[in-house]
Design a protein around this motif. Structure first.
Motif, mmCIF file in Angstrom:
data_model
loop_
_atom_site.group_PDB
_atom_site.id
_atom_site.type_symbol
_atom_site.label_atom_id
_atom_site.label_comp_id
_atom_site.label_asym_id
_atom_site.label_seq_id
_atom_site.Cartn_x
_atom_site.Cartn_y
_atom_site.Cartn_z
ATOM 1 N N PHE A 263 4.788 10.970 -1.057
ATOM 2 C CA PHE A 263 5.744 10.166 -1.817
ATOM 3 C C PHE A 263 6.494 9.201 -0.890
ATOM 4 C CE2 PHE A 263 6.757 12.581 -6.009
ATOM 5 C CZ PHE A 263 5.425 12.496 -6.375
ATOM 6 N N ALA A 264 6.982 9.724 0.246
ATOM 7 C CA ALA A 264 7.749 8.885 1.167
ATOM 8 C C ALA A 264 6.878 7.766 1.730
ATOM 9 C CB ALA A 264 8.316 9.741 2.303
ATOM 10 N N ASN A 265 5.625 8.075 2.022
ATOM 11 C CA ASN A 265 4.724 7.046 2.552
ATOM 12 C C ASN A 265 4.416 5.994 1.494
ATOM 13 O OD1 ASN A 265 2.859 6.102 4.731
ATOM 14 N ND2 ASN A 265 1.317 6.539 3.164
ATOM 15 N N ALA A 266 4.235 6.431 0.244
ATOM 16 C CA ALA A 266 3.985 5.478 -0.837
ATOM 17 C C ALA A 266 5.181 4.554 -1.024
ATOM 18 C CB ALA A 266 3.680 6.222 -2.132
ATOM 19 N N ALA A 267 6.391 5.136 -0.972
ATOM 20 C CA ALA A 267 7.604 4.328 -1.120
ATOM 21 C C ALA A 267 7.718 3.302 0.002
ATOM 22 C CB ALA A 267 8.832 5.234 -1.153
ATOM 23 N N ALA A 268 7.285 3.692 1.208
ATOM 24 C CA ALA A 268 7.330 2.756 2.335
ATOM 25 C C ALA A 268 6.375 1.587 2.139
ATOM 26 C CB ALA A 268 6.989 3.499 3.634
ATOM 27 N N HIS A 269 5.415 1.752 1.221
ATOM 28 C CA HIS A 269 4.463 0.677 0.925
ATOM 29 C C HIS A 269 4.758 0.026 -0.424
ATOM 30 C CE1 HIS A 269 2.241 2.687 4.180
ATOM 31 N NE2 HIS A 269 1.627 1.535 4.340
ATOM 32 N N GLY A 270 6.007 0.170 -0.876
ATOM 33 C CA GLY A 270 6.442 -0.526 -2.082
ATOM 34 C C GLY A 270 6.064 0.119 -3.391
ATOM 35 N N VAL A 271 5.691 1.401 -3.379
ATOM 36 C CA VAL A 271 5.293 2.095 -4.599
ATOM 37 C C VAL A 271 6.361 3.113 -4.977
ATOM 38 C CG1 VAL A 271 3.609 3.668 -5.613
ATOM 39 C CG2 VAL A 271 2.841 1.787 -4.163
ATOM 40 N N ASP A 272 6.784 3.103 -6.246
ATOM 41 C CA ASP A 272 7.712 4.131 -6.723
ATOM 42 C C ASP A 272 6.868 5.357 -7.076
ATOM 43 O OD1 ASP A 272 9.456 5.824 -7.988
ATOM 44 O OD2 ASP A 272 10.253 4.333 -9.363
ATOM 45 N N PRO A 273 6.930 6.417 -6.288
ATOM 46 C CA PRO A 273 6.031 7.553 -6.518
ATOM 47 C C PRO A 273 6.288 8.282 -7.828
ATOM 48 C CG PRO A 273 7.682 8.087 -4.849
ATOM 49 C CD PRO A 273 7.833 6.630 -5.126
ATOM 50 N N GLN A 274 7.518 8.175 -8.348
ATOM 51 C CA GLN A 274 7.831 8.872 -9.589
ATOM 52 C C GLN A 274 7.190 8.208 -10.805
ATOM 53 O OE1 GLN A 274 9.212 11.714 -9.590
ATOM 54 N NE2 GLN A 274 10.025 11.800 -7.496
ATOM 55 N N THR A 275 7.004 6.912 -10.730
ATOM 56 C CA THR A 275 6.436 6.172 -11.868
ATOM 57 C C THR A 275 5.050 5.610 -11.599
ATOM 58 O OG1 THR A 275 7.502 4.118 -11.156
ATOM 59 C CG2 THR A 275 8.737 5.543 -12.659
ATOM 60 N N ALA A 276 4.498 5.914 -10.424
ATOM 61 C CA ALA A 276 3.186 5.367 -10.056
ATOM 62 C C ALA A 276 2.136 5.779 -11.097
ATOM 63 C CB ALA A 276 2.781 5.865 -8.673
ATOM 64 N N ALA A 277 1.253 4.839 -11.420
ATOM 65 C CA ALA A 277 0.210 5.103 -12.404
ATOM 66 C C ALA A 277 -1.156 4.943 -11.751
ATOM 67 C CB ALA A 277 0.342 4.145 -13.588
ATOM 68 N N TRP A 278 -2.125 5.644 -12.313
ATOM 69 C CA TRP A 278 -3.499 5.546 -11.816
ATOM 70 C C TRP A 278 -4.021 4.147 -12.100
ATOM 71 C CZ3 TRP A 278 -5.642 9.167 -8.830
ATOM 72 C CH2 TRP A 278 -7.012 9.067 -8.548
ATOM 73 N N GLU A 279 -4.611 3.517 -11.113
ATOM 74 C CA GLU A 279 -5.047 2.128 -11.249
ATOM 75 C C GLU A 279 -6.520 2.038 -11.603
ATOM 76 O OE1 GLU A 279 -4.032 0.601 -7.454
ATOM 77 O OE2 GLU A 279 -1.898 0.594 -7.834
#
Length: 279
Positions: A263-279
């Motif tokens: 989660f922390a790594n995703a956030a560091a790349h501009g992604v909100d991990p709580q709301t992230a959706a499968w692409e």
């Protein structure tokens, strides 16, 4: 039975076409549409029967039939009926310009359909191949705890996805030695994750982010795993008992810690991990 009775028993047929033109049934059969369609075109003023028989019945002339064929051409090209009517009735309309524009759109549509067809062909080919390892080789490479049925279960769950198609295509190209290399890489990563968890490495730190990227890279061996997808995977690790049991066997609490790290790594790349959706 009298001859009159014989005549009454014969099926009633539509009156034959006269020299004045074609009845609606004959016109519909000639151009290959239903009578209901011609009635609709008549009601909206698209193609109206312009002739009449000696008895006063409305019939379609040769010009009317020619207009029907033009309507069918435009409809096949994707023009709405209202626009077709405007084109046919507007004396100033540039019919060739309309056709050129529609041709350009058709070329684009054909290109998209060809790409879709190629993608479907690749998915069919890949889904027919999948992992080339025998069940015995899978157990030998992945360990005694490995269950070959897991691959079939995964395909039942995700087999319709683009990511599964990528996995199947890549897995089919891998040799037994390739799988042994992946297994060694996975074991090394799990050992490093467990050691970092026990050492209390903080999620979001440089060391934790590096481990998260190694984990994402491992996922990307099978399909193109974005940071948003990685966050979705991490959520699944915690929610599904099977994943939690698997990771916690390496170190107590590893599942939740790994989720937080991802989660922390995703956030560091501009992604909100709580709301992230499968692409």
């Amino acid at each position: 039975m009298t001859s009159a009775a014989h005549r009454d028993a014969r099926p009633r047929e539509e009156a034959p076409p006269s020299a004045d033109g074609l009845t609606v049934g004959r016109a519909a059969a000639l151009v290959g549409v239903s009578v209901k369609t011609l009635h609709h075109w008549d009601a909206i003023g698209l193609v109206r029967p312009s002739g009449r028989t000696w008895a006063g019945h409305r019939v379609y002339s040769g010009d009317d039939v020619a207009r029907m064929h033009r309507v069918l051409v435009y409809r096949e090209l994707g023009f709405p009926l209202a626009e077709i009517g405007r084109i046919l009735d507007d004396p100033d309309a540039d019919e060739r310009d309309h056709l050129r524009r529609q041709r350009a759109q058709l070329v684009e549509r054909i290109d998209r359909l060809r790409k879709m067809l190629d993608a479907v062909d690749r998915m069919l080919e890949a889904s027919g191949r999948g992992m080339r390892l025998t069940p015995e080789e899978q157990v030998e490479i992945f360990g005694a705890d490995w269950r070959p049925a897991w691959v079939e279960e995964a395909e039942e769950r995700w087999g319709d996805s683009a990511q599964w198609a990528q996995y199947a295509e890549r897995a089919a190209a891998m040799s037994p030695q390739d799988w042994r290399d992946v297994k060694a890489e996975t074991d090394a990563l799990h050992a490093d994750l467990a050691a970092a968890c026990r050492a209390g490495v903080a999620p979001g730190s440089a060391a934790a982010n590096a481990l998260a990227e190694r984990h994402r890279a491992l996922m990307s061996r099978y399909f193109d795993c974005t940071h948003a997808m990685h966050a979705c995977i991490a959520r699944g690790y915690v929610r599904e008992p099977g994943f939690a049991d698997y990771y916690d066997a390496f170190a107590p609490g590893l599942t939740v810690w790994l989720r937080d790290v991802i989660f922390a790594n995703a956030a560091a790349h501009g992604v909100d991990p709580q709301t992230a959706a499968w692409e």
